[in-house]
Scaffold this motif. Structure first.
Motif, mmCIF file in Angstrom:
data_model
loop_
_atom_site.group_PDB
_atom_site.id
_atom_site.type_symbol
_atom_site.label_atom_id
_atom_site.label_comp_id
_atom_site.label_asym_id
_atom_site.label_seq_id
_atom_site.Cartn_x
_atom_site.Cartn_y
_atom_site.Cartn_z
ATOM 1 N N ALA A 24 19.607 -30.489 -21.111
ATOM 2 C CA ALA A 24 20.232 -31.353 -20.105
ATOM 3 C C ALA A 24 19.487 -32.674 -19.986
ATOM 4 O O ALA A 24 20.100 -33.748 -19.847
ATOM 5 N N THR A 37 20.379 -34.882 -22.922
ATOM 6 C CA THR A 37 21.716 -35.455 -22.721
ATOM 7 C C THR A 37 21.665 -36.625 -21.747
ATOM 8 O O THR A 37 22.287 -37.666 -21.971
ATOM 9 N N TYR A 90 19.996 -29.348 -11.521
ATOM 10 C CA TYR A 90 20.280 -28.544 -12.714
ATOM 11 C C TYR A 90 19.534 -27.228 -12.585
ATOM 12 O O TYR A 90 18.301 -27.201 -12.478
ATOM 13 N N THR A 133 27.274 -33.640 -11.672
ATOM 14 C CA THR A 133 27.056 -33.490 -13.105
ATOM 15 C C THR A 133 28.012 -32.473 -13.710
ATOM 16 O O THR A 133 28.318 -31.448 -13.115
ATOM 17 N N HIS A 156 27.219 -31.155 -16.645
ATOM 18 C CA HIS A 156 26.422 -30.358 -17.574
ATOM 19 C C HIS A 156 26.600 -28.873 -17.286
ATOM 20 O O HIS A 156 26.608 -28.450 -16.134
#
Length: 280
Positions: free
Chosen positions: A191, A194, A207, A263, A265
């Motif tokens: 993550a 990215t 996250y 996000t 992700h």
């Protein structure tokens, strides 16, 4: 992409080293190569290497010890990130800094999101929140990633602790009234990579793992996944206890479950990631 990585030999740093794209130019520094609390040293390395992105995986993570080792915790978790943010600002680099679910007090009945106000209940959380504030003041477009209950095949973490205790104890007592989201360091590393490649990324991101559990439930899952490889684990009894009965120097939030407002992700599928740790 030119990337300066601090904290390169912790579990997150090593997970990043495993996953960096081959065409990125990387300078990986542990504390011996770069003490982030030393402003002059940070400035010197950043000006010499000229990274486009600084990834800060260095942190003081001993939650209980931080209650008495406050000066060191604040230096590493607040002053160090501020030094990196200043150097990034002065050279035009981006900074990706890791923070924690422990910036929250745990009183919210639903998952914490990025817009929730921090209110830490221990000094570790306070030092990490101070780090967030200093980074944002110095470099408003910095990326701050809050994560939780990180584990991997590297370093010291809850998975390693449970397996170590099982070698010598037939009964293991684990707290069952604190909830959070375990996060595989490899997924967190991906993550971060990215985000580093996204020119529009900025601000705070959450996250963490995709499923919330208590420490007790996390332990049960660990033993279930590892029991085929280590049959002796089947004879170990895992007993749920309250946090109040487990004497610790630092308070922990009852609920540190996080979610993200912003996000896309994919969250860390932490129970499947345990199989990755097993096979490592």
């Amino acid at each position: 992409m030119r990337v300066l990585l601090t904290g390169a030999y912790g579990q997150l740093g090593r997970s990043l080293l495993d996953r960096f794209p081959a065409d990125w130019v990387l300078l990986a520094c542990g504390s011996a190569e770069l003490d982030i609390t030393n402003r002059a040293a940070v400035d010197r390395i950043v000006r010499r290497f000229r990274p486009q992105v600084i990834m800060n995986a260095a942190a003081y993570t001993a939650v209980d010890k931080a209650e008495t080792d406050r000066i060191r915790a604040m230096k590493v978790n607040a002053i160090g990130p501020e030094n990196l943010a200043r150097a990034a600002r002065d050279t035009g680099a981006q900074l990706i800094h890791i923070s924690t679910d422990y910036v929250f007090d745990g009183m919210k009945p639903t998952p914490y999101v990025e817009s929730d106000a921090p209110c830490p209940v221990n000094f570790y959380g306070l030092s990490k929140w101070e780090g967030e504030k200093r980074v944002q003041a110095m470099l408003p477009r910095a990326i701050i990633v809050r994560t939780s209950w990180v584990f991997s095949e590297y370093g010291n973490n809850f998975v390693k602790t449970m397996l170590r205790l099982a070698q010598t104890q037939q009964t293991i007592r684990v707290v069952n009234d604190q909830r959070g989201c375990p996060t595989y360091a490899g997924d967190l590393a991906q993550a971060m990579i990215t985000l580093a490649a996204d020119a529009n990324a900025a601000g705070i991101y959450h996250y963490c793992g995709d499923k919330a559990v208590s420490w007790y439930e996390f332990a049960l899952t660990i033993f279930s996944v590892f029991s085929d490889e280590y049959p002796a684990l089947r004879s170990v009894e895992v007993c749920p206890i309250s946090a109040a009965s487990w004497k610790q120097q630092a308070c922990r939030p009852v609920n540190s479950v996080m979610a993200s407002e912003r996000t896309a992700h994919q969250a860390s599928c932490w129970d499947k990631a345990l199989e990755t740790v097993l096979s490592a």
